[in-house]
Design a protein around this motif. Sequence first.
Motif, PDB file in Angstrom:
ATOM      1  N   GLN A  26      42.965  42.163  39.845  1.00  0.00           N
ATOM      2  CA  GLN A  26      42.992  43.083  40.992  1.00  0.00           C
ATOM      3  C   GLN A  26      44.382  43.030  41.634  1.00  0.00           C
ATOM      4  O   GLN A  26      44.604  42.357  42.638  1.00  0.00           O
ATOM      5  CB  GLN A  26      41.896  42.711  41.986  1.00  0.00           C
ATOM      6  CG  GLN A  26      40.499  42.855  41.400  1.00  0.00           C
ATOM      7  CD  GLN A  26      39.398  42.498  42.387  1.00  0.00           C
ATOM      8  OE1 GLN A  26      39.588  42.571  43.603  1.00  0.00           O
ATOM      9  NE2 GLN A  26      38.248  42.121  41.875  1.00  0.00           N
TER      10      GLN A  26
ATOM     11  N   ASP B  70      46.215  45.139  43.284  1.00  0.00           N
ATOM     12  CA  ASP B  70      46.489  45.768  44.571  1.00  0.00           C
ATOM     13  C   ASP B  70      45.803  45.054  45.730  1.00  0.00           C
ATOM     14  O   ASP B  70      45.672  45.584  46.837  1.00  0.00           O
ATOM     15  CB  ASP B  70      46.100  47.250  44.544  1.00  0.00           C
ATOM     16  CG  ASP B  70      47.001  48.040  43.606  1.00  0.00           C
ATOM     17  OD1 ASP B  70      48.109  47.567  43.316  1.00  0.00           O
ATOM     18  OD2 ASP B  70      46.599  49.127  43.162  1.00  0.00           O
ATOM     19  N   LYS B  71      45.329  43.839  45.442  1.00  0.00           N
ATOM     20  CA  LYS B  71      44.860  42.912  46.473  1.00  0.00           C
ATOM     21  C   LYS B  71      45.618  41.607  46.280  1.00  0.00           C
ATOM     22  O   LYS B  71      46.067  41.300  45.175  1.00  0.00           O
ATOM     23  CB  LYS B  71      43.361  42.608  46.310  1.00  0.00           C
ATOM     24  CG  LYS B  71      42.399  43.653  46.778  1.00  0.00           C
ATOM     25  CD  LYS B  71      40.982  43.084  46.618  1.00  0.00           C
ATOM     26  CE  LYS B  71      39.906  44.072  47.030  1.00  0.00           C
ATOM     27  NZ  LYS B  71      38.565  43.474  46.850  1.00  0.00           N
TER      28      LYS B  71
ATOM     29  N   LYS C 100      47.903  47.242  53.769  1.00  0.00           N
ATOM     30  CA  LYS C 100      47.590  47.822  52.470  1.00  0.00           C
ATOM     31  C   LYS C 100      48.781  47.588  51.545  1.00  0.00           C
ATOM     32  O   LYS C 100      49.925  47.878  51.893  1.00  0.00           O
ATOM     33  CB  LYS C 100      47.320  49.323  52.602  1.00  0.00           C
ATOM     34  CG  LYS C 100      46.959  49.994  51.284  1.00  0.00           C
ATOM     35  CD  LYS C 100      46.744  51.486  51.481  1.00  0.00           C
ATOM     36  CE  LYS C 100      46.438  52.161  50.143  1.00  0.00           C
ATOM     37  NZ  LYS C 100      46.285  53.627  50.287  1.00  0.00           N
TER      38      LYS C 100
ATOM     39  N   ARG D  35      50.434  47.399  47.303  1.00  0.00           N
ATOM     40  CA  ARG D  35      50.354  47.922  45.938  1.00  0.00           C
ATOM     41  C   ARG D  35      51.317  47.124  45.066  1.00  0.00           C
ATOM     42  O   ARG D  35      52.460  46.878  45.453  1.00  0.00           O
ATOM     43  CB  ARG D  35      50.711  49.413  45.947  1.00  0.00           C
ATOM     44  CG  ARG D  35      50.657  50.109  44.617  1.00  0.00           C
ATOM     45  CD  ARG D  35      50.726  51.621  44.825  1.00  0.00           C
ATOM     46  NE  ARG D  35      51.943  52.055  45.484  1.00  0.00           N
ATOM     47  CZ  ARG D  35      53.083  52.344  44.833  1.00  0.00           C
ATOM     48  NH1 ARG D  35      53.149  52.211  43.516  1.00  0.00           N
ATOM     49  NH2 ARG D  35      54.149  52.767  45.499  1.00  0.00           N
ATOM     50  N   SER D  36      50.867  46.713  43.913  1.00  0.00           N
ATOM     51  CA  SER D  36      51.687  45.871  43.040  1.00  0.00           C
ATOM     52  C   SER D  36      52.828  46.662  42.415  1.00  0.00           C
ATOM     53  O   SER D  36      52.710  47.862  42.164  1.00  0.00           O
ATOM     54  CB  SER D  36      50.829  45.262  41.931  1.00  0.00           C
ATOM     55  OG  SER D  36      51.622  44.506  41.040  1.00  0.00           O
TER      56      SER D  36
ATOM     57  N   PRO E  12      51.524  46.796  36.831  1.00  0.00           N
ATOM     58  CA  PRO E  12      50.084  46.769  36.580  1.00  0.00           C
ATOM     59  C   PRO E  12      49.679  45.468  35.887  1.00  0.00           C
ATOM     60  O   PRO E  12      50.524  44.723  35.377  1.00  0.00           O
ATOM     61  CB  PRO E  12      49.870  47.979  35.658  1.00  0.00           C
ATOM     62  CG  PRO E  12      51.174  48.146  34.953  1.00  0.00           C
ATOM     63  CD  PRO E  12      52.237  47.709  35.916  1.00  0.00           C
TER      64      PRO E  12
ATOM     65  N   LYS F 111      55.896  43.331  46.879  1.00  0.00           N
ATOM     66  CA  LYS F 111      54.847  44.335  46.702  1.00  0.00           C
ATOM     67  C   LYS F 111      55.221  45.554  47.543  1.00  0.00           C
ATOM     68  O   LYS F 111      56.004  45.462  48.492  1.00  0.00           O
ATOM     69  CB  LYS F 111      53.480  43.808  47.148  1.00  0.00           C
ATOM     70  CG  LYS F 111      52.899  42.702  46.285  1.00  0.00           C
ATOM     71  CD  LYS F 111      51.473  42.400  46.715  1.00  0.00           C
ATOM     72  CE  LYS F 111      50.925  41.163  46.034  1.00  0.00           C
ATOM     73  NZ  LYS F 111      50.826  41.309  44.577  1.00  0.00           N
ATOM     74  N   TRP F 112      54.637  46.679  47.194  1.00  0.00           N
ATOM     75  CA  TRP F 112      54.751  47.858  48.047  1.00  0.00           C
ATOM     76  C   TRP F 112      53.802  47.676  49.226  1.00  0.00           C
ATOM     77  O   TRP F 112      52.586  47.575  49.045  1.00  0.00           O
ATOM     78  CB  TRP F 112      54.395  49.122  47.271  1.00  0.00           C
ATOM     79  CG  TRP F 112      55.435  49.551  46.286  1.00  0.00           C
ATOM     80  CD1 TRP F 112      55.380  49.473  44.930  1.00  0.00           C
ATOM     81  CD2 TRP F 112      56.696  50.160  46.598  1.00  0.00           C
ATOM     82  NE1 TRP F 112      56.525  49.977  44.361  1.00  0.00           N
ATOM     83  CE2 TRP F 112      57.353  50.405  45.369  1.00  0.00           C
ATOM     84  CE3 TRP F 112      57.331  50.509  47.785  1.00  0.00           C
ATOM     85  CZ2 TRP F 112      58.610  50.995  45.303  1.00  0.00           C
ATOM     86  CZ3 TRP F 112      58.583  51.089  47.724  1.00  0.00           C
ATOM     87  CH2 TRP F 112      59.211  51.333  46.495  1.00  0.00           C
TER      88      TRP F 112
ATOM     89  N   THR G  68      52.401  49.161  52.807  1.00  0.00           N
ATOM     90  CA  THR G  68      52.282  50.389  53.603  1.00  0.00           C
ATOM     91  C   THR G  68      52.420  50.077  55.089  1.00  0.00           C
ATOM     92  O   THR G  68      51.763  49.163  55.603  1.00  0.00           O
ATOM     93  CB  THR G  68      50.928  51.063  53.347  1.00  0.00           C
ATOM     94  OG1 THR G  68      50.820  51.393  51.957  1.00  0.00           O
ATOM     95  CG2 THR G  68      50.794  52.346  54.160  1.00  0.00           C
TER      96      THR G  68
ATOM     97  N   GLU H  21      55.997  53.294  52.481  1.00  0.00           N
ATOM     98  CA  GLU H  21      55.890  52.058  51.714  1.00  0.00           C
ATOM     99  C   GLU H  21      57.257  51.390  51.609  1.00  0.00           C
ATOM    100  O   GLU H  21      58.258  52.055  51.349  1.00  0.00           O
ATOM    101  CB  GLU H  21      55.361  52.341  50.307  1.00  0.00           C
ATOM    102  CG  GLU H  21      53.888  52.663  50.240  1.00  0.00           C
ATOM    103  CD  GLU H  21      53.411  52.771  48.803  1.00  0.00           C
ATOM    104  OE1 GLU H  21      52.321  52.266  48.489  1.00  0.00           O
ATOM    105  OE2 GLU H  21      54.134  53.362  47.976  1.00  0.00           O
TER     106      GLU H  21
END
Length: 683
Positions: free
Chosen positions: A235, A237-238, A320, A322-323, A326, A403-404, A406, A415
């Motif tokens: 996961q 994006d966490k 929030k 985002r990696s 992936p 990380k990105w 927000t 971001e």
Amino acid sequence: MSEIISKESTLQNLVQDGYAFNIPIYQRLYVWKSNQITTLLDDLVNSYDKDEKAYYVGGIMVTKNKLYIDNYRLYDVIDGQQRFTTFWLISSILKGMLDQFRLYSNGDVDNSRILFSVRDFANQYFKDPTLNFTEEEERELLPIREALQTIKAFINENFKHEGRNIEHFTSYIFKKVYFIMTEMPESIDENKIFEAMNNRGVQLQQHEILKSRILRNINKNERGKYALIWDACSQMDKYLEKSMKDVADLSWKQLFSTDKEDEIVKLPEDILKILSTQKPDETEISLRTILGAPIVALDEEDMEALKMDESDDNDYEVAKVRSVIPFPILLLHTLRIYQFRYKSGEIYSGNSAEVNAKELNEIFEKNYSDYGSIYMISSEDDAKAFIMLLWKVREVFDRFVVKWVTKSEGTSHVEYLEILNLYQNKNSYQRKLTKSYNELALLQSMLYHSQQLITHYWLTPFLNYLLDHEDLNDVLNYLKKLDNEMFCNPRRDLRTMSFELLSKDVTELKGNPSFIEQELNRSLGVSFPHYFFYKLEFILWSERSEIFKNYSLGNQSQEKWEKFRLTARNSLEHIFPQNQKKENSEIVYLTKEEFQQLQNHKDKNYSPIDDFGNLVLLTSSLNSSYGNKSFGEKKEQFLNNSNIDSLKSSLIFSEEKWDWQNAQNHKIDMIDLFKAYLAYQNN
């Protein structure tokens, strides 16, 4: 036609079969961002470099429109429009053989093979991009303008400078790129199909198949614990602490046994010990059982437990995120570290794993031995070691890799690339920014934006180093030296080089000042590698205290420098314009005497206007707004901006005028700064 027909088609096939396409009104015009386009182009170049027989790009769904254009039957694009349109935009930049796909001929007139239904302004734009459009039309066209700039910049940097053959690459795209084209019946309701395609469920991913294959090696009694670790790591994006808490149904106290107050904490290395205390219900419950079960009232004890769970979640605060990569790419970097740490007798740089997410399972199952069968993960010990290494790699990834993130700015959300540390304050946990990590974050921003998005080979040695080092100064020093070694030397294959660097001591990592001086003294214009501009921005920011002493930037500019962030840029701008406006023709860049002197320049291809000193790297939108304005006009626009888009620009616009001599002096200063930085880091 009443049946559904699917077939493989190249762009050449589409031309030969006489297809023309319409983008219906229910489709968005074009929304792909720079990173999506660059990822596709990087992937195409990798495939071209390896001379792969076919490059499969995915599907496109069409249905026959009732209209014909000239002698071509028109097809509505129901699904796959963004990727398909990107290839059409690539064709408009590369031209050559791809002009056959971009255009179709009607006698003496060439027309676009793609039409934009009801958006005639888009059709007009492709005929003449200099036309005036309404504000709303300009908003819709902006992603297309930026996409064309991104593609053009990518081709300039990766072909003209790297020595690849553009004509061969163009031919490769035309003949070797395959779409799976599905033609739906004419009677189909396009809107319903479009809605269904955009609401379809998530398909099984490659890494989920790989997980099943690796876990098969672990005995059933322990398999569940390792599966939880894999699921938490996947996961991206966490943050790992949140995903592990959720997938394993843990409390914060179980994850963190310490009781610290406003201190940075990290996850335990021995997560298996914590998971071993869990007693999962091994009863298999079917969906039928769940649906058929009677509704049971909750007693007081159950209600209290639910309240505690809710309170537990309220004790965690994070933005929030985002990696930057992936999960399949993290798996491949972990595999490369695993090969170095566990299979060093069999694996060397030449046969080390490639970072290629499209071939994830094939790479893991590859036979890596020249003399026998050496599969990477073929036993229980292998599987356990790999998954535990994955846990440790993911943990340091979250602690030290950007990380990105927000953030709210007024009414909008933006971001930024940041490193958020995990703080514990007794029983609550929060991910927040720590100022001391800003330089590390900016350095990684530079690497992220300047290197291939689909590989980022620098991550293999960096993550490996992080497994054994956690002092921030050591980490920052290592990454600086790693960057210098990998990208401030004559170019080498990044896969093999990055693997070799796993065994090198930090003192052995050095940049080459002579190489940098040689490269920056060339006049490559828009073909300059973007890396040099990104790297210079980082050096300028790092040395800002000295810069402030030597340049008259003013207090306002200094404040802007402190807040500077590196963002994605894909367009090289000439400060003194290549094509001056007529009203500025009296402004001289190069005097006649200087022009005569340059006739004896040692580089016969030297172009003064394309000198490194006269160039800055900007976003495509800012490049367009500068256009062919004079230095004075650009300076005024720059000084009126609330933020600094380029530190190099800040130094340039501190000058009163701009000509070739100014550009030369600026270039010399920047080369000296670059060389001094490398010399200091090499010691």
